[in-house]
Design an enzyme around this catalytic site. Structure first.
Site, PDB file in Angstrom:
ATOM      1  N   GLY A 118       0.703  -0.756   0.121  1.00  0.00           N
ATOM      2  CA  GLY A 118       0.298   0.174   0.179  1.00  0.00           C
ATOM      3  C   GLY A 118       0.366   1.088   0.105  1.00  0.00           C
ATOM      4  O   GLY A 118       0.557   2.481   0.544  1.00  0.00           O
ATOM      5  N   GLY A 160       1.510   3.317  -2.392  1.00  0.00           N
ATOM      6  CA  GLY A 160       1.523   4.159  -3.223  1.00  0.00           C
ATOM      7  C   GLY A 160       0.322   5.292  -2.414  1.00  0.00           C
ATOM      8  O   GLY A 160       0.537   7.000  -2.731  1.00  0.00           O
ATOM      9  N   TYR A 167     -14.840  -2.726   8.184  1.00  0.00           N
ATOM     10  CA  TYR A 167     -14.008  -2.144   8.724  1.00  0.00           C
ATOM     11  C   TYR A 167     -13.144  -2.586  10.002  1.00  0.00           C
ATOM     12  O   TYR A 167     -12.332  -3.127   9.966  1.00  0.00           O
ATOM     13  CB  TYR A 167     -13.274  -0.671   8.609  1.00  0.00           C
ATOM     14  CG  TYR A 167     -12.032   0.075   8.615  1.00  0.00           C
ATOM     15  CD1 TYR A 167     -11.617   0.350   7.317  1.00  0.00           C
ATOM     16  CD2 TYR A 167     -12.178   0.914   9.113  1.00  0.00           C
ATOM     17  CE1 TYR A 167     -10.342   0.463   7.342  1.00  0.00           C
ATOM     18  CE2 TYR A 167     -10.750   1.643   9.689  1.00  0.00           C
ATOM     19  CZ  TYR A 167      -9.850   1.148   8.489  1.00  0.00           C
ATOM     20  OH  TYR A 167      -8.861   2.001   8.421  1.00  0.00           O
TER      21      TYR A 167
END
Ligand SMILES: NC(=O)c1ccc[n+]([C@@H]2O[C@H](COP(=O)([O-])OP(=O)(O)OC[C@H]3O[C@@H](n4cnc5c(N)ncnc54)[C@H](O)[C@@H]3O)[C@@H](O)[C@H]2O)c1
Lengths: 247, 268
Positions: free
Chosen positions: B18, B20, B162
């Protein structure tokens, strides 16, 4: 005793409640709920397993009905909850007890299938079942969801591996978020075992719950299990009083 | 930078997933500045190539590796490729995550539940498993999950999938830390609160961020550099006795009585 039947008229679905007296925590929970007057739907993976617990409850004069199904399959979860409503007209209490634990290899040797299956049953299962139940509870503005946790969800499991600890931890997050969403006035007060009591509950619990005598002598167990979250603090301290059943 | 003085990661190899977006580039760059060689992964070739370019422009040794982290075979291959390229893997920073829709639990779809679970729980497991297999051989390893302070509370913005999966990730962190502690490997989670990443600043503007900061005891948002410094410290040899921990880095927002753990929800 009148007080004994404080769940009179309520309908409860208990998952993973097989094998009557020979069963685990789920069968004990189902018997306890029935002995307090609830109409109980007993779930486990096969009809035979379910029938033993149903028979036992009926023998003692309780009201029970069985339904086999896999909590980790979303369509099955919905089907079982819908069937409960069809049969008894409603669902008030859902106890997410079904789980798969046990010794598994260390993480570096753990196969994908073992990991995925335990996470599916122990974490996705309670979500699928709760979601299905909430669809009936929300319109009626009443519901109680009790997730059976584990010490593993707070620390780590002694006789279980990474998938169980991971899933039981996730179950605490699931419980907390649902408590937040459904606790406020205007929604049904969905309730759950607070993680810590869920822990104590299930540690002694598997033993205690399988014996109705103990339930009778320790009233705090069903009370705490059916705790409802206080309205003021989402994810806060649960209100454990049985009066919370009042609508 | 103080981090450079305190944390020496020279000779180490770090894989950052992750990488980026959000905190990713800052974390990768901080680890590189502390001396580590960096392997980065993000969900598209474009995002991965872009962060590699940024890191190289900043003078960091970085290379991109492609893999769908929700596929265990691809994760195994990813880690193999990193080891083929650099000879070892010392640090895994797992920052890849999937967000939720914020829908109420009874309206969350199967697809949302499964896709959030796939990234936040299954991918974390596949990565940890593959990393541990390598780290054990060298009796040194650092696994750091970049999670979220809402993991310990609730989230109006992201919802049930989540929160449940982030709490589950902490379970994995705890469990694995025990299994691998004797092999010199630590496993921790970092729980940032509200951090003003460039994309958030752009989306919300300074004024909104200032309002939001007023709900935080520290009266400001955190910076990506602060989170990266914590990650770098956890990656260092000095942090060898910290394991199984989930460390909040949130300006105390999570411990305010009645406080919002998810202050950004006010602006959702
Ligand atoms: N026994 C303990 O010491 C202990 C400790 C902590 C927590 N717990 C928890 O208490 C609960 C009951 O545990 P137990 O010891 O009675 O275990 P158990 O194995 O006897 O009961 C679990 C039941 O779930 C059923 N089940 C499994 N997968 C299912 C599926 N996909 N769909 C429907 N049913 C399924 C099983 O058939 C079984 O009857 C579990 O949630 C467990 O995690 C138990």
């Amino acid at each position: 005793m009148a007080d004994e039947r404080w769940l009179d008229g309520l309908v409860a679905l208990v998952t993973g409640a097989r094998r009557g007296e020979l069963g685990g925590g789920g069968a004990g929970i189902a018997r306890a709920l029935a002995s307090h007057g609830a109409q109980v739907v007993v779930n486990d993976v096969t009809e035979e397993l379910v029938a033993a617990t149903v028979g036992q409850i009926q023998q003692r004069g309780g009201i029970a009905w069985g339904i086999a199904g896999d909590v980790s399959a979303p369509q099955d979860a919905q089907r079982m909850v819908d069937a409960t409503v069809e049969h008894f007209g409603r669902i008030d209490i859902l106890v997410n007890n079904a789980a798969l634990g046990g010794l598994v290899p260390a993480v570096e040797h753990l196969p994908d299938e073992v990991w995925q299956r335990q996470v599916a049953i122990d974490l996705s299962g309670p979500f699928f079942m709760s979601r299905a139940a909430l669809r009936h509870m929300v319109p009626r503005r009443f519901g109680r969801i009790v997730n059976i946790g584990s010490l593993a969800g707070v620390r780590t499991g002694f006789v279980s591996g990474a998938p169980y600890t991971t899933a039981k931890s996730g179950l605490i997050g699931l419980t907390r978020q649902m408590a937040l969403e459904f606790a406020p006035t205007g929604s049904p007060s969905t309730c759950s075992c607070p993680p810590e009591s869920a822990t104590r509950r299930s540690c002694d619990g598997a033993r205690i719950f399988s014996r109705d005598e103990t339930i009778r002598s320790d009233r705090s167990i069903p009370k705490v299990s059916l705790a409802s979250w206080s309205r003021s603090s989402a994810g806060g301290i649960p209100d454990c009083s049985p009066e919370q059943r009042s609508r | 930078m103080h981090v450079q003085q305190r944390c020496d990661l020279s000779g180490m190899v770090a894989l950052v997933t992750g990488a980026g977006g959000g905190l990713g580039p800052t974390i990768a760059r901080t680890l590189a500045e502390a001396g580590a060689r960096i392997a980065v992964n993000d969900r598209t070739p474009e995002r991965t190539a872009a962060v590699v370019e940024r890191l190289r422009e900043a003078g960091c040794a970085a290379e991109g590796f492609l893999a769908d982290l929700t596929d265990s075979a691809q994760v195994d291959r990813l880690v193999q490729e990193v080891v083929d390229r650099y000879g070892q893997l010392d640090i895994l920073v797992n920052k890849a995550e999937a967000h939720g829709s914020g829908r109420r639990s009874d309206e969350v779809t199967d697809e949302e539940w499964e896709s959030v679970l796939a990234v936040n729980v299954h991918a974390a497991f596949y990565l940890s498993r593959a990393a541990v297999r390598r780290m054990r051989q060298r009796r040194f390893g650092r696994i750091i999950h970049v999670s979220n302070i809402v993991a310990t509370r609730t989230s109006v913005l992201n919802g049930v999938a989540y929160v449940a999966t982030k709490e589950a990730l902490y379970g994995l962190t705890r469990h694995l830390s025990i299994e691998v502690a004797q092999h010199g490997i630590t496993v921790n989670a970092v729980l940032p609160g509200f951090v003003a990443t460039p994309i958030l600043v752009e989306r919300w503007g300074d004024e909104r961020i200032r309002q939001l900061a007023e709900t935080i005891p520290a009266l400001r948002a955190g910076t990506p550099e602060e989170v990266a410094a914590l990650v770098a410290f956890l990656a260092s040899r000095e942090a060898g006795y910290i394991t199984g921990a989930a460390i909040p880095i949130d300006g105390a927002v999570s411990i305010v009585p009645g406080g919002r753990s998810d202050p950004s929800a006010a602006f959702a």
